[in-house]
Design a protein around this motif. Structure first.
Motif, short mmCIF file in Angstrom:
data_model
loop_
_atom_site.label_atom_id
_atom_site.label_comp_id
_atom_site.label_asym_id
_atom_site.label_seq_id
_atom_site.Cartn_x
_atom_site.Cartn_y
_atom_site.Cartn_z
N PHE A 1 -8.58 -3.51 -3.05
CA PHE A 1 -7.50 -3.08 -2.17
C PHE A 1 -8.13 -2.50 -0.91
O PHE A 1 -8.93 -1.57 -1.00
CB PHE A 1 -6.65 -2.01 -2.85
CG PHE A 1 -6.19 -2.36 -4.24
CD1 PHE A 1 -5.11 -3.21 -4.45
CD2 PHE A 1 -6.84 -1.83 -5.35
CE1 PHE A 1 -4.69 -3.53 -5.74
CE2 PHE A 1 -6.42 -2.14 -6.63
CZ PHE A 1 -5.34 -2.99 -6.83
N THR A 2 -7.76 -3.02 0.27
CA THR A 2 -8.34 -2.51 1.51
C THR A 2 -7.27 -2.39 2.59
O THR A 2 -6.34 -3.20 2.66
CB THR A 2 -9.47 -3.41 2.02
OG1 THR A 2 -9.04 -4.78 2.02
CG2 THR A 2 -10.72 -3.28 1.18
N ARG B 1 -3.66 -3.23 15.45
CA ARG B 1 -3.01 -3.84 14.29
C ARG B 1 -3.53 -3.21 13.01
O ARG B 1 -4.74 -3.00 12.86
CB ARG B 1 -3.30 -5.34 14.28
CG ARG B 1 -2.70 -6.07 13.08
CD ARG B 1 -3.29 -7.47 12.98
NE ARG B 1 -2.70 -8.23 11.88
CZ ARG B 1 -3.28 -9.29 11.30
NH1 ARG B 1 -4.46 -9.72 11.73
NH2 ARG B 1 -2.68 -9.91 10.30
N VAL B 2 -2.62 -2.91 12.07
CA VAL B 2 -2.99 -2.34 10.78
C VAL B 2 -2.42 -3.24 9.68
O VAL B 2 -1.26 -3.64 9.75
CB VAL B 2 -2.44 -0.90 10.62
CG1 VAL B 2 -2.87 -0.32 9.26
CG2 VAL B 2 -2.94 -0.01 11.76
N ARG B 3 -3.23 -3.52 8.68
CA ARG B 3 -2.78 -4.39 7.60
C ARG B 3 -3.38 -3.93 6.27
O ARG B 3 -4.44 -3.30 6.24
CB ARG B 3 -3.15 -5.85 7.87
CG ARG B 3 -4.64 -6.08 8.05
CD ARG B 3 -4.96 -7.46 8.62
NE ARG B 3 -6.38 -7.60 8.89
CZ ARG B 3 -7.28 -8.04 8.02
NH1 ARG B 3 -6.90 -8.41 6.79
NH2 ARG B 3 -8.56 -8.12 8.34
N PHE B 4 -2.69 -4.27 5.20
CA PHE B 4 -3.14 -3.98 3.84
C PHE B 4 -3.44 -5.30 3.16
O PHE B 4 -2.64 -6.24 3.23
CB PHE B 4 -2.07 -3.21 3.08
CG PHE B 4 -2.32 -3.08 1.60
CD1 PHE B 4 -3.51 -2.61 1.10
CD2 PHE B 4 -1.32 -3.44 0.69
CE1 PHE B 4 -3.75 -2.50 -0.26
CE2 PHE B 4 -1.52 -3.31 -0.68
CZ PHE B 4 -2.74 -2.85 -1.15
N HIS B 5 -4.58 -5.37 2.47
CA HIS B 5 -5.02 -6.64 1.87
C HIS B 5 -5.41 -6.42 0.41
O HIS B 5 -6.04 -5.42 0.06
CB HIS B 5 -6.22 -7.20 2.64
CG HIS B 5 -6.59 -8.59 2.24
ND1 HIS B 5 -6.04 -9.71 2.83
CD2 HIS B 5 -7.46 -9.06 1.31
CE1 HIS B 5 -6.56 -10.80 2.28
NE2 HIS B 5 -7.42 -10.42 1.34
N ILE B 6 -5.04 -7.38 -0.43
CA ILE B 6 -5.46 -7.42 -1.83
C ILE B 6 -6.25 -8.70 -2.05
O ILE B 6 -5.80 -9.79 -1.66
CB ILE B 6 -4.26 -7.39 -2.80
CG1 ILE B 6 -3.51 -6.06 -2.71
CG2 ILE B 6 -4.74 -7.62 -4.25
CD1 ILE B 6 -2.29 -6.00 -3.61
N HIS B 7 -7.42 -8.58 -2.64
CA HIS B 7 -8.23 -9.74 -3.01
C HIS B 7 -8.58 -9.61 -4.49
O HIS B 7 -9.16 -8.60 -4.91
CB HIS B 7 -9.50 -9.82 -2.18
CG HIS B 7 -10.41 -10.96 -2.58
ND1 HIS B 7 -10.08 -12.28 -2.36
CD2 HIS B 7 -11.62 -10.96 -3.22
CE1 HIS B 7 -11.05 -13.04 -2.83
NE2 HIS B 7 -12.00 -12.28 -3.36
N ALA B 8 -8.22 -10.62 -5.28
CA ALA B 8 -8.42 -10.55 -6.73
C ALA B 8 -9.11 -11.81 -7.24
O ALA B 8 -8.81 -12.92 -6.81
CB ALA B 8 -7.08 -10.37 -7.44
#
Length: 241
Positions: A149-150, A159-166
């Protein structure tokens, strides 16, 4: 009426049982875990309220998202509840995840595998501020793999964003009833977890910005340091195999 004990006290025995558990996969081979090799590789992202260009604001959406991530309040509570000792340093955190589906309740263990706190240079030469962490599955988990989670802020555009990498794959499930249930519904629940998590984090950040919020006092907040790995992680894996 006495206040109910917090979940981390009620689940103390479970937390302690995972304290020295090994991972159920070889994280050193993470780059080999691809769709071609039978692994699920997923990415989810959502836009958060933008900020002015420059470093993350003290009480802007990037910092708010960091607090939501730190407190692990973004997963859908009807599906996953994270239980952990709140004053434990993040990079040492072990969590018990309580999973719920229909009339089933499952208990899984995960451990933080690394904390990210850095400024990155992007391919076009611009820079972004990144904070987050990953956790990895421990012995007994129905899945095996890692989820990260980043939260990112582009320093030029704001720009602000939330990212999930699984990266994940079904683990060893000895109970044939649970194995069948997970085979039928596991992937659907996995996708639902990520989709609802990005939505809930955005909602929580927007609410924090509307109401106003302050960072926890430095003397009260658990210490956090950037780390790429636990030094004992390979030893834990060796013990499990």
């Amino acid at each position: 009426m006495p206040k109910p004990a917090p979940l981390y006290e009620l689940q103390k025995a479970r937390l302690e049982s995972y304290a020295h558990a090994g991972y159920n996969f070889d994280y050193a081979r993470l780059s080999e875990y691809t769709r071609a090799n039978g692994w699920n590789v997923d990415d989810y992202e959502t836009e958060l309220p933008a900020e002015a260009p420059g470093p993350a604001e003290a009480h802007g959406s990037w910092a708010a998202a960091r607090e939501v991530l730190r407190n692990y309040t973004f997963p859908p509570p009807g599906l996953i509840t994270g239980i952990f000792v709140p004053d434990q340093p993040l990079e040492q955190r072990v969590m018990v995840l309580r999973g719920q589906f229909l009339f089933f309740t499952f208990w899984f263990g995960v451990r933080i595998g690394g904390v990210t706190d850095e400024t990155r240079t992007l391919p076009d030469g611009s820079r972004e501020q990144v904070w987050g962490y990953n956790y990895r599955t421990l012995e007994g988990h129905f899945e095996r793999g890692q989820i990260e989670f980043t939260v990112h802020k582009h320093l030029t555009t704001g720009r602000v964003r939330f990212h999930i990498h699984a990266v994940s794959q079904t683990g060893r499930i000895r109970n044939p009833f649970y194995w069948l249930g997970f085979k039928l519904f596991g992937r659907m629940l996995q996708v639902r977890f990520s989709q609802q998590s990005v939505r809930r984090l955005k909602e929580q950040v927007e609410e924090m910005l509307r109401k106003g919020w302050t960072s926890p006092d430095a003397s009260e907040a658990p210490p956090i340091r950037s780390t790429t790995d636990h030094t004992s992680a390979q030893e834990q894996l060796d013990e499990a195999t």
